[in-house]
Design an enzyme around this catalytic site. Structure first.
Site, short mmCIF file in Angstrom:
data_model
loop_
_atom_site.label_atom_id
_atom_site.label_comp_id
_atom_site.label_asym_id
_atom_site.label_seq_id
_atom_site.Cartn_x
_atom_site.Cartn_y
_atom_site.Cartn_z
N ASP A 128 1.55 -3.09 8.70
CA ASP A 128 1.32 -1.88 9.50
C ASP A 128 0.51 -2.23 10.75
OD1 ASP A 128 2.45 -0.22 7.33
OD2 ASP A 128 0.66 -0.88 6.27
N HIS B 29 -1.37 2.32 2.37
CA HIS B 29 -0.11 1.80 2.90
C HIS B 29 0.99 2.78 2.50
CE1 HIS B 29 3.33 -0.58 3.89
NE2 HIS B 29 3.76 -0.49 2.65
#
Ligand code: NAX
Length: 324
Positions: free
Chosen positions: A159, A187
């Site tokens: 990410d 996440h």
């Protein structure tokens, strides 16, 4: 010569495994002067495929690769391991409720945590990639009471890297110009990529983009990038996920001034203690440290809280299911 470091990869026959193992064996995980021994853990029906990958690893004649074992026995796989990359997980399938997903993964990460506890080397470091990564890491940690809690982490580096590349493209700068990027929270789609502390050319990134782009394009593009990759590729992110796992462990071992990693909270920034949540982190002397003293404005607070709330709900759910 240096003693080889044992690295265990679960889900080794999967697509991330295939992108990951060759890079580990080539020296990119720990450094170009560190010999490694690989252990590939798979479920019985995928052992043969993992053996095929092991044959290909042999065929690379990597100078740093001192041995490979393939097994479906977690105790054997983690025996003497210094790095454990927990990639194999139970994916969500159609009609599966969150409780079912957590239950199925509890059945994987609980026993693997125990096998790590009972067999791994004293310096074991664990990175969970398999989703739901943060909570799977928590489950494994809770089954490994003899391992220091902070050795259990989960991956938000993909990410983080996605956020770097989206911002670099927007501002037409190389990614190396961007400092202090941070992913907060889980996440998952609730993660919060933060441009209020990121800097480009020494100036705050949020001030160099318009508010609408930041809120309505940047944040959702980073958070939903996994789905966009599936849509385009017809398969989920694999090489980029493997790359992020390499980055996470390399920085953990070798040090960094600033990146993102999901690590056990000490209560910093109002994140309840014990949750494995993504923070801005530095790594010093082989240990992650949460970067302290950042001011969090109302916009960021709301988004961090929402993602942390989801982590709390997942923790409550796995407690209720008796998984931790
Ligand atoms: P694949 O389905 O290609 O491979 C998974 C492998 O794990 C399979 O070979 C399977 O046999 C094995 N496995 C299942 N249970 C196991 C067990 N108990 N012990 C050992 N091996 C086991 O999935 P892949 O694309 O490689 O993705 C793996 C995981 O990474 C998934 O959970 C996925 O959701 C997750 N991801 C996490 C990301 C992150 O940023 N944290 C991004 C990429 C990826 O989506």
């Amino acid at each position: 010569a240096q003693t080889p470091v044992k690295v265990t990869v679960t889900g080794a026959a999967g697509q991330i495994g295939y992108a990951l193992l060759f890079r580990i064996a080539s020296g990119q995980l720990l450094g170009a002067d560190v010999p490694v021994k690989l252990s590939l853990l798979e479920i019985p029906q995928a052992v043969k495929a993992a053996e095929g990958t092991a044959m290909e690893l042999d065929d690379c004649a990597f100078p740093l690769l001192s041995g490979i074992e393939v097994t479906d026995d977690a105790n054997k796989a983690f025996d003497g391991a210094s790095v454990a990359l927990l990639v194999g997980a139970r994916p969500r399938t159609a009609g599966m409720e969150r409780g079912d997903l957590l239950q199925a993964n509890g059945g994987i990460f609980g026993p693997q945590g125990k096998a790590i506890n009972d067999n791994a080397a004293d310096d074991i470091r664990v990175l969970v990639v398999g989703n739901p990564a943060n909570t799977n890491s928590l489950i494994a940690q809770q089954h490994a009471p003899d391992v220091p809690a902070e050795r259990f982490t989960a991956m938000t580096r993909l990410d983080h890297n996605r956020a770097l590349s989206q911002l670099a493209a927007k501002l037409q700068v190389p990614v190396t110009e961007i400092k202090k990027m941070t992913i907060w929270g889980n996440h998952s789609a609730t993660q919060y990529p933060d441009l209020f502390h990121a800097e480009v050319g020494g100036k705050v990134a949020a001030e160099q983009v318009d508010e609408v782009w930041l809120r309505d394009t940047f944040i959702p593009t980073v958070a939903k990038r996994g789905a966009a990759i599936i849509e385009a590729r017809g398969a989920s992110s694999a090489a980029s996920a493997a790359n992020a796992a390499i980055d996470h462990v390399f920085d953990w071992v070798n040090g960094t001034e600033w990146t993102s990693a999901a690590i056990p909270s000490d209560g910093s920034y109002g994140v309840p203690e014990g949750l494995i949540s993504s923070f801005p982190v530095a790594s010093r002397d082989g240990k992650w440290e949460i970067i302290q003293g950042l001011e969090i404005d109302a916009f960021s607070r709301e988004r961090i809280d929402a993602s942390v709330r989801e982590l709390e709900e997942e923790r409550a759910a796995v407690r209720e299911l008796g998984l931790i």
